[in-house]
Enzyme design. Structure first.
Site, PDB file in Angstrom:
ATOM      1  N   CYS A 130       5.138   4.346  31.268  1.00 55.22           N
ATOM      2  CA  CYS A 130       4.782   3.126  31.266  1.00 55.22           C
ATOM      3  C   CYS A 130       3.563   2.972  32.214  1.00 55.22           C
ATOM      4  O   CYS A 130       2.583   2.368  31.752  1.00 55.22           O
ATOM      5  CB  CYS A 130       6.109   2.169  31.834  1.00 55.22           C
ATOM      6  SG  CYS A 130       5.550   0.620  31.586  1.00 55.22           S
ATOM      7  N   CYS A 131       3.534   3.558  33.538  1.00 59.29           N
ATOM      8  CA  CYS A 131       2.473   3.223  34.186  1.00 59.29           C
ATOM      9  C   CYS A 131       1.343   4.371  33.370  1.00 59.29           C
ATOM     10  O   CYS A 131       0.063   3.977  33.776  1.00 59.29           O
ATOM     11  CB  CYS A 131       2.751   4.205  35.623  1.00 59.29           C
ATOM     12  SG  CYS A 131       3.491   3.020  36.578  1.00 59.29           S
ATOM     13  N   CYS A 212       3.707  -4.545  39.337  1.00 56.25           N
ATOM     14  CA  CYS A 212       4.132  -5.389  38.157  1.00 56.25           C
ATOM     15  C   CYS A 212       5.546  -6.033  38.344  1.00 56.25           C
ATOM     16  O   CYS A 212       6.240  -5.415  39.103  1.00 56.25           O
ATOM     17  CB  CYS A 212       4.253  -4.106  36.944  1.00 56.25           C
ATOM     18  SG  CYS A 212       2.738  -3.423  36.582  1.00 56.25           S
ATOM     19  N   CYS A 215       8.911  -3.945  38.241  1.00 60.35           N
ATOM     20  CA  CYS A 215       9.161  -2.838  39.177  1.00 60.35           C
ATOM     21  C   CYS A 215       8.993  -3.196  40.522  1.00 60.35           C
ATOM     22  O   CYS A 215       8.579  -2.496  41.420  1.00 60.35           O
ATOM     23  CB  CYS A 215       7.974  -1.759  38.823  1.00 60.35           C
ATOM     24  SG  CYS A 215       8.419  -1.200  37.049  1.00 60.35           S
ATOM     25  N   CYS A 238       2.034   5.225  41.152  1.00 62.64           N
ATOM     26  CA  CYS A 238       2.103   4.672  39.693  1.00 62.64           C
ATOM     27  C   CYS A 238       1.381   5.876  38.671  1.00 62.64           C
ATOM     28  O   CYS A 238       1.210   5.735  37.476  1.00 62.64           O
ATOM     29  CB  CYS A 238       1.314   3.438  39.435  1.00 62.64           C
ATOM     30  SG  CYS A 238      -0.611   3.464  40.036  1.00 62.64           S
TER      31      CYS A 238
HETATM   32  S1  SF4 Z   1       4.737  -0.667  37.505  1.00 69.03           S
HETATM   33 FE1  SF4 Z   1       6.374  -1.026  35.929  1.00 69.03          FE
HETATM   34  S2  SF4 Z   1       5.926  -2.262  34.529  1.00 69.03           S
HETATM   35 FE2  SF4 Z   1       3.954  -1.742  35.676  1.00 69.03          FE
HETATM   36  S3  SF4 Z   1       3.119  -0.082  34.503  1.00 69.03           S
HETATM   37 FE3  SF4 Z   1       4.295   0.803  36.138  1.00 69.03          FE
HETATM   38  S4  SF4 Z   1       6.269   1.212  34.934  1.00 69.03           S
HETATM   39 FE4  SF4 Z   1       5.196   0.008  33.826  1.00 69.03          FE
END
Ligand code: SF4
Length: 423
Positions: A130-131, A212, A215, A238
Site C-alpha cells: 500500500c505504501c 494516513c 495506519c 513507509c
Molecule cells: S500509511 Fe497506511 S494507508 Fe498510507 S500508504 Fe501506507 S499502508 Fe497505505
C-alpha cells in the site's frame, strides 16, 4: 514551480561529489537546522533540492525553516487518498500562515489503485505494498529530477533513526538532507511555541506522529512517538526512507498475491485463523466452522469482516442461518481426489442462495477450476505455479460434457445427446 528538464547528471555539483558525504556531515554537523537547510538549498544543491512533507504533527517546524530559507522551494505532499480530513485542512493552514508558494500534491497512479487496491483495504492486508503504490512509486519520478531532497526525520523518533546524520547519500547517488536530525521532542515543541506555529488539529488528541488515517493511532504517555503508526504490525517506515542503509523498498510484487478473483490475482484481505485469535476481536479471518459454532454469539456480536472455513466433514447446514454473517466462505479441497468441496459449494450457492465470495483453498489445480466454477466457486487461492500461469494466460480447459449436471443449463451425458454440451 516547473520541474527542471535537465538531466540529473548535468546538474550534480562537482564540489559535492569531491567533498563526499562524510566530509559534508563533518563540516555541517554543528550547524543549526536553518543553517543546514540554507547550505543545502543555496550552496550544495542550488535549484536542485525539493522538500517532502507529510503535513503531520511536526511538519510545521521543517516548513517554517523552508519559509525562512526560500518559500518558493518545491514542497511535495504525498496525497495518498488516505489522510485524515484534518490533515488536508492543515495543509491549507500551513500554506497560508507560512506563505509557502510551491506546495505540490502528488497522487498514486489510478491504474495501480484499480489493480492492486480496488477496495481500499490494501493497507490492512499488505501495508508495504500500500505504501509502495501510494508513496514510493509516486515519489520516484519526482526525486529523480532533483539532486537532493529534504526530510523532517529526527533521531529521537525511532531506534532505527537513532544515528540519522544531517546528510545521507542514497544508493542512486542523491543527497537526503535532514535539518532536524538532532532535534529532540522538547526542541520540536519549543520551536513551535517560539514561532507561534499552528498545531496539527489531531495533535492535542494524542496523535504524536500522523500519517494516513487507517495506519495512525493515538500514542500513550511515554510511548515512542511513532508507536501509533502501523500499530501491531512489524512496520516502522513507509518505504520512502528505507534507503538510509542502502536498502531500497522492494517493488510491488504481484507474484505474492495468491487470490485469483474476477480475472486477476489480487491482495487477499483474509488471513488464516490462529489458535490465539479471539471471537470478539477477530477480523478478516476465515473462522473454522466448528470454532464458529463453539463461539457463535461472540462472533455474531463482532462487527468486523469475517469469513468461514469449511473443511471436509463439516456440515454447512448447521450454519445456514448465519451465512450472511460471512463476506467470504473458504472451502478446503485437501486433495485432487476429494470431491466433498464441490458438494459444499453447490449447497451454498444453490440451496442456501449464498451470494458472497466462495473460495477454494488447498489443492487447487488448473483442471479443477472449471469444475469448481460450475459449482459456484468464484475465487481461488492458487499456489501451484503452472496453475497460476494458466490463469494468467487464460488457458483453462473447458468442461463440455457433464456427468453430474448443475443448475438448469447442463444435461447429463446419455440422456439427450444433442443437448449435452453447455449452451
Ligand atoms: S500509511 Fe497506511 S494507508 Fe498510507 S500508504 Fe501506507 S499502508 Fe497505505
Amino acid at each position: 514551480m516547473a520541474i527542471p528538464n535537465m538531466l540529473h547528471s548535468e546538474r550534480k555539483p562537482d564540489k559535492l561529489r569531491s567533498l563526499g558525504i562524510l566530509a559534508l556531515n563533518g563540516m555541517f554537523d554543528e550547524m543549526d537546522a536553518v543553517g543546514v537547510l540554507r547550505q543545502a538549498a543555496r550552496e550544495i544543491l542550488p535549484g536542485d533540492v525539493a522538500i517532502v512533507s507529510s503535513f503531520g504533527a511536526d511538519s510545521a517546524v521543517l516548513l517554517h525553516l523552508v519559509a525562512q530559507v526560500d518559500p518558493s522551494l518545491p514542497v511535495y505532499f504525498l496525497e495518498t487518498g488516505k489522510h485524515f480530513p484534518e490533515t488536508m485542512a492543515y495543509v491549507e493552514t500551513l500554506k497560508k500562515q507560512l506563505g509557502l508558494m510551491n506546495v505540490i500534491a502528488i497522487h498514486p497512479d489510478p491504474a495501480d489503485i484499480k489493480r492492486f487496491d480496488p477496495n481500499g483495504e490494501l493497507w490492512e492486508t499488505d501495508p508495504d505494498s500500500c505504501c509502495h503504490i501510494r508513496k514510493t512509486e509516486p515519489l520516484e519520478p519526482i526525486t529523480e529530477q532533483f539532486g537532493g531532497w529534504v526530510t523532517g526525520r529526527k533521531r529521537f523518533q525511532t531506534k532505527e533513526r537513532g544515528v540519522l546524520p544531517h546528510f545521507e547519500l542514497t544508493s542512486d547517488d542523491r543527497i537526503k538532507v535532514n535539518p532536524l536530525a538532532y532535534f529532540s521532542d522538547a526542541d520540536v515543541n519549543q520551536y513551535k511555541i517560539d514561532h507561534g506555529l499552528p498545531e496539527h488539529p489531531l495533535f492535542s488528541m494524542g496523535y504524536k506522529s500522523i500519517g494516513c488515517a487507517p495506519c495512525t493511532s493515538v500514542v500513550a504517555e511515554g510511548e515512542d512517538p511513532r508507536a501509533g503508526r502501523w500499530r501491531g504490525l512489524n512496520k516502522k517506515e513507509c518505504g520512502i526512507h528505507f534507503d538510509f542503509n542502502g536498502a531500497i523498498a522492494s517493488p510491488m510484487n504481484a507474484a505474492k498475491f495468491t487470490l485469483y478473483k474476477d480475472g486477476a490475482f489480487i491482495a487477499d484481505p483474509f488471513h488464516a485463523w490462529e489458535d490465539s485469535d479471539e471471537a470478539a476481536s477477530a477480523r478478516y479471518k476465515h473462522v473454522p466452522l466448528p470454532v464458529f459454532l463453539a463461539n457463535r454469539e461472540a462472533f455474531l456480536d463482532n462487527q468486523a469482516p469475517l469469513g468461514l472455513l469449511v473443511s471436509p466433514g463439516d456440515n454447512v447446514e448447521t450454519v445456514q442461518g448465519d451465512l450472511s454473517r460471512f463476506s467470504s466462505i473458504a472451502i478446503k479441497f485437501p486433495a485432487f481426489t476429494d470431491g466433498r468441496g464441490y458438494s459444499t459449494a453447490r449447497l451454498l450457492a444453490e440451496r442456501y442462495g449464498y451470494e458472497g465470495e466462495i473460495r477454494a483453498v488447498g489443492d487447487v489445480l488448473q483442471d479443477q477450476i472449471p469444475l469448481m466454477r460450475r459449482c459456484g466457486v468464484n475465487a481461488f487461492v492458487v499456489t501451484h505455479q503452472p496453475t497460476r500461469e494458466a490463469l494468467e494466460e487464460n488457458r483453462l480447459p473447458e468442461v463440455a460434457i457433464f456427468y453430474q449436471p448443475v443448475g438448469i443449463t447442463e444435461v447429463p451425458v446419455g440422456t439427450r445427446p444433442y443437448l449435452r454440451r453447455a449452451h
